[in-house]
Design a protein around this motif. Sequence first.
Motif, mmCIF file in Angstrom:
data_model
loop_
_atom_site.group_PDB
_atom_site.id
_atom_site.type_symbol
_atom_site.label_atom_id
_atom_site.label_comp_id
_atom_site.label_asym_id
_atom_site.label_seq_id
_atom_site.Cartn_x
_atom_site.Cartn_y
_atom_site.Cartn_z
ATOM 1 N N UNK A 1 0.808 -1.189 0.016
ATOM 2 C CA UNK A 1 0.067 -0.060 -0.059
ATOM 3 C C UNK A 1 0.837 1.329 0.007
ATOM 4 N N UNK B 1 -8.358 1.117 -6.027
ATOM 5 C CA UNK B 1 -8.047 1.234 -4.653
ATOM 6 C C UNK B 1 -7.000 2.062 -4.461
ATOM 7 N N UNK C 1 -4.912 4.827 2.059
ATOM 8 C CA UNK C 1 -4.955 6.183 2.771
ATOM 9 C C UNK C 1 -3.599 5.904 3.667
ATOM 10 N N UNK C 2 -2.765 5.093 3.325
ATOM 11 C CA UNK C 2 -1.545 4.799 4.502
ATOM 12 C C UNK C 2 -0.558 4.227 3.630
ATOM 13 N N UNK D 1 4.854 -7.060 7.842
ATOM 14 C CA UNK D 1 3.670 -7.208 6.606
ATOM 15 C C UNK D 1 2.671 -6.075 6.761
ATOM 16 N N UNK D 2 2.693 -5.284 7.668
ATOM 17 C CA UNK D 2 1.702 -3.965 7.783
ATOM 18 C C UNK D 2 1.834 -3.289 6.487
ATOM 19 N N UNK D 3 0.402 -3.158 5.844
ATOM 20 C CA UNK D 3 0.313 -2.394 4.473
ATOM 21 C C UNK D 3 0.823 -3.368 3.274
ATOM 22 N N UNK D 4 1.130 -4.556 3.578
ATOM 23 C CA UNK D 4 1.549 -5.547 2.403
ATOM 24 C C UNK D 4 0.292 -6.494 2.406
ATOM 25 N N UNK D 5 -0.461 -6.266 0.975
ATOM 26 C CA UNK D 5 -1.937 -7.048 1.060
ATOM 27 C C UNK D 5 -1.625 -8.496 1.244
ATOM 28 N N UNK D 6 -2.423 -9.188 2.196
ATOM 29 C CA UNK D 6 -2.201 -10.629 2.431
ATOM 30 C C UNK D 6 -2.702 -11.431 1.489
ATOM 31 N N UNK E 1 -1.258 -15.294 5.105
ATOM 32 C CA UNK E 1 -0.339 -14.711 6.322
ATOM 33 C C UNK E 1 0.638 -15.375 6.934
ATOM 34 N N UNK F 1 5.504 -3.057 15.408
ATOM 35 C CA UNK F 1 4.484 -3.551 16.473
ATOM 36 C C UNK F 1 2.937 -3.409 15.748
ATOM 37 N N UNK F 2 2.985 -2.891 14.635
ATOM 38 C CA UNK F 2 1.814 -3.162 14.016
ATOM 39 C C UNK F 2 1.672 -4.373 13.205
ATOM 40 N N UNK G 1 1.977 -8.175 14.320
ATOM 41 C CA UNK G 1 2.307 -9.109 15.725
ATOM 42 C C UNK G 1 3.191 -10.177 15.172
ATOM 43 N N UNK H 1 -4.222 -4.990 3.521
ATOM 44 C CA UNK H 1 -2.822 -4.795 4.049
ATOM 45 C C UNK H 1 -2.769 -4.484 5.620
ATOM 46 N N UNK I 1 -3.395 -5.252 15.864
ATOM 47 C CA UNK I 1 -2.659 -5.250 16.945
ATOM 48 C C UNK I 1 -3.145 -5.390 18.415
#
Lengths: 487, 485
Positions: A80, A96, A99-100, A197-202, A205, A232-233, A235, B46, B50
């Motif tokens: 993203x 799509x 916003x992040x 993996x935050x923001x990486x489209x799963x 997982x 930390x976003x 886990x 994505x 948490x």
Amino acid sequence: MHNLTIAELVKGLQNKTFSSQELTQQTLDRIHAVDPTFNSFISVSDERALQQAKAADALLAKGDAPTLCGVPIAQKDIFCTNGTLTTCGSKMLHNFVPPYDATVVDNYNAAGAVMVGKTNMDEFAMGSSNETSFFGSVKNPWDTNCVPGGSSGGSAAAVAAQLVAGATATDTGGSIRQPAALCGITGLKPTYGRVSRWGMIAFASSLDQAGTMTRTAEDAAIMLQTMASYDSKDSTCVDHPIDDYRASLNNSIEGLTIGLPKEYFGEGLDPGTQARVEEAIKQFESMGAKVKEISLPHSSLSVPAYYVIAPAECSANLSRFDGVRYGHRCENPADLEDLYKRSRGEGFGDEVKRRILVGAYALSAGYYDAYYNKAQKVRRLIKQDFVDAFKDVDVIMGPTSPTPAFEFGSKSDDPIAMYLEDIYTIATNLAGLPGMSIPCGLVGDKPVGLQLIGNYFNEAKLLNVAHQFQQATHFHTLAPQFLKGDK
Amino acid sequence: MQWETVIGLEVHVQLATQTKIFSGASTVFGAEPNTQACAIDLAMPGTLPSPNAKAFEYAILFGLAIDAEIGERSVFERKNYFYPDLPKGYQTTQLDEPIVGAGIVDIALEDGTVKPIRIHHAHLEEDAGKSLHEDFIGMSGIDLNRAGTPLIEIVSEPDMRTKEEAVAFARKLHSIVTAIGIGDGDMSQGSMRFDVNISVRPKDQAEYGTRTETKNLNSFKFMERCIEQEVQRQIEVIEDGGTIRQETRLYNGDTHTARAMRSKEEANDYRYFPCPDLLPVHFTPEAIEALRATLPELPDARKTRFEENFGLSPYDATIIALDANTAAFFEVCAKQCDDAKLTANWLMGEMASQLNSNDLTIKDSPITAEQLAGLITRIKDGTISSKIAKKVFEAMWQGEGDADTVIEKQGLKQVSDTGALEKIVDDIIAANPAQVANFVNAEPEKRKKMLGFFVGQSMKASKGQANPQALNQILMTKLNQAANS
């Protein structure tokens, strides 16, 4: 300038040999001129890239620039990007705009890298040939009749065609290493949990991991240094010390013990590929490494286990694409069920649908134990195979994929044949280990990849071994025919 | 035939954390739709969960409060189904390895005995959003403010046999949840919701009958009515020769009726599997013990203390100790007026009936503990009678000020002044010669009964403000004088 490595670009930018704006403009011009042949980008962000380049030049002028300041890179369209179209190769997300930023994107932004565009990929990273992309398949720069591999085929092709020196990618069952092999470049999949993996489209997982596409191991070290972080976003991200990957590149590999799994040299391996891999092993021996035949007894179970676990996870991960909040929505839904059925029916391609169905089936009442639970048990056995093997060896080596790049359409009607493309790479994902593919020569006019598998969080060792090989060989400098004379 | 009812409860409790179980969005109730839903709650591509450590701590506190086994390892699973207010297309919940294992909750029955109700387990999960069907023509609205609010679902064994037991159990859980502060217990906002599993069987039969599950009960009253109706329905079906279908029923609080939602055959296959985005959660015995040390006084302990320190009867103590807010109100009031018994009577009498008829909890009472203590003090010092006090209470409830203000303003002060009372009594005696004659001619032992007429008349003449003891005294003296003269 397009033939420069990241290490060389960093030097050139810091020595003011060229500015980031010059470099970025050239990169963009070249993408617009060359990429229509290869289709390795889904979107190119000229304006955003030039803004970033301008900011990078300002930092470079101050003399206090971060590591990748001003270097153009490409992001796989699975990450993203705030304010920039992120499609994951699917019609479902053709509109799509997140916003992040993904943490990986954040990290490269912070390091001053310039993002020139988003690379093409198999839809939702499901595929080994890039033929499932909604945005058309990517052509292999070595032979445009052949696939670049997948799912990160766009990133691999963009680096092989020297459109960018480095690109991000992701690997769930081989999606970095197999296209790197088929496109003749260096691909690195780190340990599961090394990169956020935050923001990486799963897709799946427990298997998905971000990594790098570069031409050299040294560039992979530079890219990973920025990409790896504790977050930390996510886990499942592991708070493990991050090595200085460049610091150990030149360590001697004298005495290195290489494990060769006998299961990776059996039936189905193309003889030419086998020959290149064996020559590469001999090269390592000549450099002082010892070779040991090992066994990974559950290897033959890795593809079946993977094709239960990955679809099971994806069947849930892709439920959010329901036409309600974002992405594709069918025209004039009659009712809720119609909205779901048509939005998903129209938004997803065949391979994605196939995997959702397989996964939902494997998880359904009465089949869960026979499929999902059994696959998880197999996964533990496969992991144990590697744990046992690494008691005796430092690195495991073998072919990355059973054959060099194959022609479009040759496997797309036979899912099993396509799934077997990842027969040597999948076990690494099931075990969560780091793996690399580096070029080790050609079969005919197509590149072959040597796979290196390391122990947990030992990316530094992999990079060191790969770099030493590249110091002694020229395979990583081989370029597709169309680049000859194109300086 | 004699039928026995078997009831088991599944209770959802919203945990009073500041933020959601897997995101940083606020959980405050009543905000504009979709203003408290972040990218994670919207299940944007994505995004990843948490975990909120506070939610785990609250769940463990509940487990400790009911003496349950705390799972040292707890695992989140995905429960898959499509619904527009479930953004991810799955609910993150727990199945095989819940955070709280088996425990016991004691309930007090009306006959004074105590019955243990077994808890099968309690697990953590996220709440869904809300679908709004009313405000949109031809469309539905989705409000995701509630999506991701942490819940514990408490699952009882089928140990209850009457609706009264079920309500007592529900109230007890409510009291535990509010006592340990893990939930606000506000049922009107859905902070606590009940699903009731009901079956009936012939009195001497060992096997359970086929059960139904009624969902969506958010008040004790609804629960009681629902059980009553469902038990009646099941008995009628069976006595008419039918069989009970295992089904899920939905209770409608407006019409007080339940309807079948789906049968067992139509039930969803939720395809549970461990959530790969969340690692198993481990709590060390030390961490659990540290949480135990923070547990406040629980209702059972409080009940014993109220008996011992305030001299309350077991019945009064049980009722007052049950709810943390009532208990706190009681303690403040009883200490200030120094009369626990009167405080208990007022709380269980006037206060309870006003709260009930206005559908309020003690937190919403317009009369504070200090104000009630002020009123009780005026009863004790003879300023007003108990009867007048009810009038004063009424005025205080209406917001007319504290006891002294009301007494002053309405002139309700009790008349104890002997001169004034004698004047009233003299007038009554003079005005009722016939009754006086009857009194005089009656046997002395019967006279006491006949005194009531004169007390009533005199009290009426004093507008109820005569001090009853003083009035009695004067009447007896004067009438006896008349009899003896």
